[in-house]
Design an enzyme around this catalytic site. Structure first.
Site, mmCIF file in Angstrom:
data_model
loop_
_atom_site.group_PDB
_atom_site.id
_atom_site.type_symbol
_atom_site.label_atom_id
_atom_site.label_comp_id
_atom_site.label_asym_id
_atom_site.label_seq_id
_atom_site.Cartn_x
_atom_site.Cartn_y
_atom_site.Cartn_z
ATOM 1 N N ASP A 115 -4.807 -6.369 6.230
ATOM 2 C CA ASP A 115 -5.058 -6.614 7.651
ATOM 3 C C ASP A 115 -3.752 -6.720 8.422
ATOM 4 O O ASP A 115 -3.628 -6.214 9.543
ATOM 5 C CB ASP A 115 -5.854 -7.905 7.828
ATOM 6 C CG ASP A 115 -7.158 -7.897 7.049
ATOM 7 O OD1 ASP A 115 -7.638 -6.797 6.730
ATOM 8 O OD2 ASP A 115 -7.672 -8.982 6.757
ATOM 9 N N HIS A 150 -6.032 -14.024 6.525
ATOM 10 C CA HIS A 150 -6.293 -12.592 6.482
ATOM 11 C C HIS A 150 -5.851 -12.038 5.138
ATOM 12 O O HIS A 150 -5.034 -12.638 4.430
ATOM 13 C CB HIS A 150 -5.536 -11.859 7.598
ATOM 14 C CG HIS A 150 -6.272 -11.804 8.897
ATOM 15 N ND1 HIS A 150 -7.302 -10.930 9.140
ATOM 16 C CD2 HIS A 150 -6.120 -12.535 10.031
ATOM 17 C CE1 HIS A 150 -7.751 -11.114 10.368
ATOM 18 N NE2 HIS A 150 -7.062 -12.077 10.934
ATOM 19 N N HIS A 179 -3.981 -12.123 14.923
ATOM 20 C CA HIS A 179 -2.777 -12.969 14.950
ATOM 21 C C HIS A 179 -1.517 -12.117 14.845
ATOM 22 O O HIS A 179 -0.524 -12.353 15.548
ATOM 23 C CB HIS A 179 -2.816 -13.985 13.803
ATOM 24 C CG HIS A 179 -3.867 -15.034 13.940
ATOM 25 N ND1 HIS A 179 -5.201 -14.771 13.758
ATOM 26 C CD2 HIS A 179 -3.774 -16.358 14.232
ATOM 27 C CE1 HIS A 179 -5.893 -15.887 13.927
ATOM 28 N NE2 HIS A 179 -5.054 -16.869 14.227
#
Length: 313
Positions: free
Chosen positions: A234, A230, A187
């Site tokens: 990350d 996440h 993302h």
């Protein structure tokens, strides 16, 4: 200032000290579209996404059970059940904005080729990262498909990989039922690349679009954290790798290509030959020019019709 060129293209001009238009030679240099190269870059991205899906299925089977890892951000913020959904809705809007920009950009095929190439490298690195190291779920309440009972056969891996590819890695599609793809955030790659596209391929006069993209990206990442999509690491890793690769690629692509043949340490990077093939005919930094994606003859006819309408009025 936005002007209409003789071939019915829209171009932008700013003050003489604007670095976006400092290269006067753009007016005479040609930027070939080379659709075959763009198609090959798309194939690279497709292969990278398939490898990512394959790695996710393996990571899902190896993901350890238990509590989430300690995270200084996640441990001190609220948990929003709808945070991940909000993040992905914002991501869709951001991607739509990028699609509109590319639709009107005169050199859309070059920009797409660069985007496909950079994204393919980033997702390939991402697949390698969570394939070799598995971590527990960041959100204990997130539903994951049960693990396979016993050693998972290769045919089952292919079937599950097809499910992941069909859902394009988005939880809203309800096909993201396998977990373990945490290091690092896909993302965040989308958000950062979208913002960088607006910064690189729009003139300074479009600062409202650039700031809107920046705010949307920040909001999306915040909701990603609040939704426990996440770990914080990350997102940090995704931001660092995306910005570094983007800057390296565009720095190399914006200088005289012949200067890169000797004494260039980047020649030792594994993707250098692919980059050289894609960029060898691009003379420099892409100018800010926009037009409809129609043949030149069609655009001229449309221009004449609009001119006649305005003259009648």
């Amino acid at each position: 200032v936005i002007i209409l060129t003789e071939d019915n293209n829209v171009s932008t001009q700013t003050s003489a000290d604007d670095e976006d238009d400092s290269d006067v030679q753009h007016s005479t240099e040609k930027f070939p579209y080379e659709p075959v190269k763009t198609f090959l870059a798309f194939v690279m991205l497709l292969i990278s996404l398939i490898i990512t899906a394959f790695a996710l299925v393996i990571a899902h089977e190896n993901m350890p059970e238990g509590d989430p890892l300690p995270d200084i951000i996640l441990d001190n913020v609220i948990d929003l059940d709808w945070g991940l959904d909000a993040c992905e809705y914002i991501m869709f809007v951001e991607m739509l904005g990028v699609a509109v920009l590319l639709f009107f950009h005169k050199y859309r095929l070059i920009v797409l080729r660069r985007l496909f190439f950079i994204a393919s490298i980033l997702y390939l690195y991402r697949a390698l990262s969570f394939f070799v190291t598995s971590v527990p779920k960041a959100d204990p309440s997130y539903h994951c498909e049960p693990k396979y009972n016993g050693t998972i056969p290769f045919v089952e891996i292919l079937k599950r990989s097809a499910v992941v590819v069909s859902g394009v890695g988005i939880s809203l599609t309800e096909h993201m039922i396998y977990c373990g793809d945490y290091i690092y955030s896909g993302h965040t790659i989308v958000f950062v690349c979208s913002f960088l596209i607006f910064c690189e391929y729009t003139p300074r006069g479009c600062f409202i679009l650039q700031w809107a993209s920046f705010l949307a990206s920040v909001m999306g990442i915040v909701f990603l954290l609040l939704g426990r999509g996440h770990y914080t690491v990350d997102i940090v890793l995704a931001y660092i790798l995306t910005t570094q690769l983007w800057c390296i690629y565009h720095t190399l692509a914006s200088v005289d290509f012949s200067a890169n043949k000797c004494g260039n340490g980047f020649r030792n990077i594994w993707w250098w030959r692919i980059f050289s093939y894609f960029e060898k005919n691009v003379p420099g930094r892409i100018p800010h020019k926009f037009c409809l994606p129609f043949p030149k003859a069609w655009r001229q006819r449309m221009r004449m019709k609009f001119s006649q309408i305005f003259q009648k009025e």
